[in-house]
Scaffold this active site. Sequence first.
Site, PDB file in Angstrom:
ATOM      1  CB  SER A 268      74.704  45.667 -39.920  1.00  0.00           C
ATOM      2  OG  SER A 268      73.484  44.948 -39.933  1.00  0.00           O
TER       3      SER A 268
ATOM      4  CE1 TYR B 114      71.817  50.133 -39.441  1.00  0.00           C
ATOM      5  CE2 TYR B 114      71.490  47.865 -40.176  1.00  0.00           C
ATOM      6  CZ  TYR B 114      72.031  48.766 -39.283  1.00  0.00           C
ATOM      7  OH  TYR B 114      72.797  48.321 -38.233  1.00  0.00           O
TER       8      TYR B 114
END
Length: 254
Positions: free
Chosen positions: A138, A151
């Site tokens: 990501s 995350y």
Amino acid sequence: MLNLKGKIAAVTGGGSGIGKAVAKVFAKQGADVHILDLSLQSGETTVDEIKADGGIAYAHACNVSDQQQVSAIFDYIGIVNILVNNAGIAHIGRADTTNEEDFDRVYSINVKGVYNCLHAALPIMKANGGGAILNLSSIGAIVGISDRFAYSMSKGAVHGMTLSTARDYMAYGIRCNSVSPARVHTPFVDGFIAKTYPGREEEMFEKLSKSQPIGRMGTPEEVANLILYLCSDEASFITGCDYPIDGGFIKLNN
């Protein structure tokens, strides 16, 4: 070009979103696709769509955080030429607002889940002369994003595991790369907006879309096409690399 005929691919989280798009494009290019998803129903829906388009696919119910489950499924599949570690969850929170339970849950799926699949697939690939691995990272592993502490931690770990795997298994003909998407329009995004901003869905969708300099979110199919290339023989000289697919977010968002 990008022909996967004769390849056997395992895609985690293939029941929805990016994973579903990956499974479908792999099957369209000739691969036999095994979908590992926590929801067997979602996996079977993807399988039905692939079969309706003339492809070959199978669904397996799997919690990637459970090493025994993962190992049993990979033993059942037998040969794996391509592995896409896509399964993952999101979390909103900062270091001081993320509780231990949520931190451990993100870690167990996004980090340990990738490790479990690597642990199961790598011996198979070594025994069969090589393979291609693609991990979903990501932009959160590269730039600071507000309220994404756990995350971002997990995707930073994915980035490190990608580099380590690429280095350690190069001599066995195994390549390992990652892609780092910005916001991609998936059912998860729609559900997140509806839950977090009830009554403001349209406004927030527009705001989140425009956080990418290109002015919109990506699509699962756009990410899947990049993954297809990186897992194909045409990308045989590429390993240990991360590819942002972010609508200009990292370099142009200033």
